[in-house]
Motif scaffolding. Structure first.
Motif, PDB file in Angstrom:
ATOM      1  N   ALA A 112       0.824  -1.215   0.000  1.00 32.52           N
ATOM      2  CA  ALA A 112       0.000   0.000   0.000  1.00 32.52           C
ATOM      3  C   ALA A 112       0.852   1.257   0.000  1.00 32.52           C
ATOM      4  N   HIS A 113       2.077   1.162   0.508  1.00 37.94           N
ATOM      5  CA  HIS A 113       2.972   2.321   0.576  1.00 37.94           C
ATOM      6  C   HIS A 113       4.163   2.188  -0.374  1.00 37.94           C
ATOM      7  N   GLY A 114       4.101   1.221  -1.265  1.00 33.12           N
ATOM      8  CA  GLY A 114       5.163   1.058  -2.250  1.00 33.12           C
ATOM      9  C   GLY A 114       6.486   0.634  -1.670  1.00 33.12           C
ATOM     10  N   ALA A 115       6.468  -0.047  -0.552  1.00 39.31           N
ATOM     11  CA  ALA A 115       7.707  -0.479   0.107  1.00 39.31           C
ATOM     12  C   ALA A 115       8.126  -1.853  -0.398  1.00 39.31           C
ATOM     13  N   LYS A 116       9.413  -2.034  -0.596  1.00 39.64           N
ATOM     14  CA  LYS A 116       9.933  -3.310  -1.086  1.00 39.64           C
ATOM     15  C   LYS A 116       9.963  -4.376  -0.006  1.00 39.64           C
ATOM     16  N   LYS A 117      10.076  -3.957   1.259  1.00 32.45           N
ATOM     17  CA  LYS A 117      10.208  -4.923   2.336  1.00 32.45           C
ATOM     18  C   LYS A 117       9.146  -4.701   3.406  1.00 32.45           C
ATOM     19  N   ALA A 118       8.744  -5.796   4.012  1.00 32.80           N
ATOM     20  CA  ALA A 118       7.844  -5.766   5.168  1.00 32.80           C
ATOM     21  C   ALA A 118       8.543  -6.501   6.302  1.00 32.80           C
ATOM     22  N   ARG A 119       8.511  -5.917   7.478  1.00 30.08           N
ATOM     23  CA  ARG A 119       9.304  -6.457   8.586  1.00 30.08           C
ATOM     24  C   ARG A 119       8.519  -6.341   9.889  1.00 30.08           C
ATOM     25  N   VAL A 120       8.712  -7.312  10.755  1.00 25.44           N
ATOM     26  CA  VAL A 120       8.131  -7.257  12.082  1.00 25.44           C
ATOM     27  C   VAL A 120       9.269  -7.140  13.088  1.00 25.44           C
ATOM     28  N   VAL A 121       9.079  -6.292  14.100  1.00 24.06           N
ATOM     29  CA  VAL A 121      10.087  -6.036  15.129  1.00 24.06           C
ATOM     30  C   VAL A 121       9.460  -6.352  16.480  1.00 24.06           C
ATOM     31  N   TRP A 122      10.163  -7.158  17.285  1.00 21.63           N
ATOM     32  CA  TRP A 122       9.641  -7.474  18.609  1.00 21.63           C
ATOM     33  C   TRP A 122      10.782  -7.495  19.619  1.00 21.63           C
ATOM     34  N   PHE A 123      10.439  -7.583  20.888  1.00 15.15           N
ATOM     35  CA  PHE A 123      11.401  -7.331  21.960  1.00 15.15           C
ATOM     36  C   PHE A 123      11.326  -8.435  23.012  1.00 15.15           C
TER      37      PHE A 123
END
Length: 290
Positions: A112-123
């Protein structure tokens, strides 16, 4: 947006603010979370944002319309526009499906935002085994200068401007381009950054750390900013990295820094060095492309 802090704080094992990175637990965290939302999309840096020393405008922003926030789970997505675009969803939650919810949101927002990568960040907290973060995360390490800078370097360390032949650093920077030193060398030649510390071996630059700079944090304390740090492969294992790091800590202490926060790849050379030097682990920041 107003966050209900009582929902986030219990499930935030590492003090980490999207677009800002790790902070100290006693920073005004609630205010920082709301500040990064308020400035989203404006291109403005917060006064205590470490990235403002590199760029004229902020290139990562919170996607405010896509935040999910309730008593069970908070998902805060960001968009980094550099490098083709990366959507990162920061997950603050302890439910078993928290990560999958974050991954689903990242996969939805990236196209939807034209981004090449999708990533999840957790702690995960500092009391968890390293194996939970090895290969997918960094350890947040705190150097507190309240007890002084630590041990002396143990080897001669020079500032870049003290080198008799400045061109020697250019060779090192080219060889260490993948570690960011080519970019740093451009900033050094432009005179836009603080001192860079070096160690020589038979007249060659064997390693370097810098730039050495401090910045006031959100609570007004002087923070020693992270540095580019590396030693050429053929000179590793003889103590040059330790000497450079200790010299950097002495520089920070001498220039009034209260602390430094670092993120080190779990199990990597810098991680082992910082652990051996007695830094405090604040936990782990894990990430995975989805």
């Amino acid at each position: 947006m107003r966050f209900s802090w009582g929902w986030i704080e219990p499930v935030m094992p590492v003090p980490y603010v999207p677009t800002l990175g790790p902070v100290r637990r006693d920073d005004p965290l609630h205010n920082l979370f709301e500040a990064v939302v308020e400035t989203a999309g404006t291109g403005r840096f917060l006064p205590h944002d470490k990235d403002r020393r590199w760029f004229e405008t902020k290139t990562e922003r919170v996607l405010t319309d896509a935040i999910e926030h309730d008593s069970r789970l908070t998902l805060i997505p960001t968009l980094a526009e550099r490098g083709g675009g990366v959507v990162k969803v920061h997950v603050y939650g302890a439910a078993p499906d928290s990560l999958s919810a974050g991954a689903d949101l990242a996969r939805k927002l990236a196209p939807a935002h034209g981004a090449k990568k999708a990533r999840v960040v957790w702690f995960i907290g500092p009391d968890q085994p390293d194996e939970y973060a090895r290969g997918v995360g960094t350890r947040v390490q705190l150097k507190d200068f309240a007890d002084g800078p630590g041990q002396a370097p143990g080897a001669r360390v020079l500032e870049y401007k003290q080198l008799a032949e400045l061109g020697r650093f250019a060779v090192f920077a080219e060889l260490m381009a993948e570690d960011g030193f080519a970019f740093l060398y451009d900033q050094m030649r432009a005179g836009t950054v603080g001192p860079v510390l070096t160690v020589l071996d038979e007249g060659c630059v064997a390693g370097a750390i810098g730039p050495m700079e401090t910045m006031a944090d959100a609570a007004g304390r002087a923070r020693l900013l992270p540095q580019y740090f590396g030693v050429l492969p053929q000179y590793r294992g003889v103590g040059y990295g330790r000497a450079l790091w200790r010299a950097a800590m002495h520089w920070g202490h001498q220039h009034g820094a209260a602390y430094q926060l670092l993120q080190t790849e779990v199990g990597g050379a810098s991680d082992r060095l910082c652990t051996a030097e007695g830094l405090t682990s604040l936990g782990f920041v894990n990430r995975r492309d989805v």
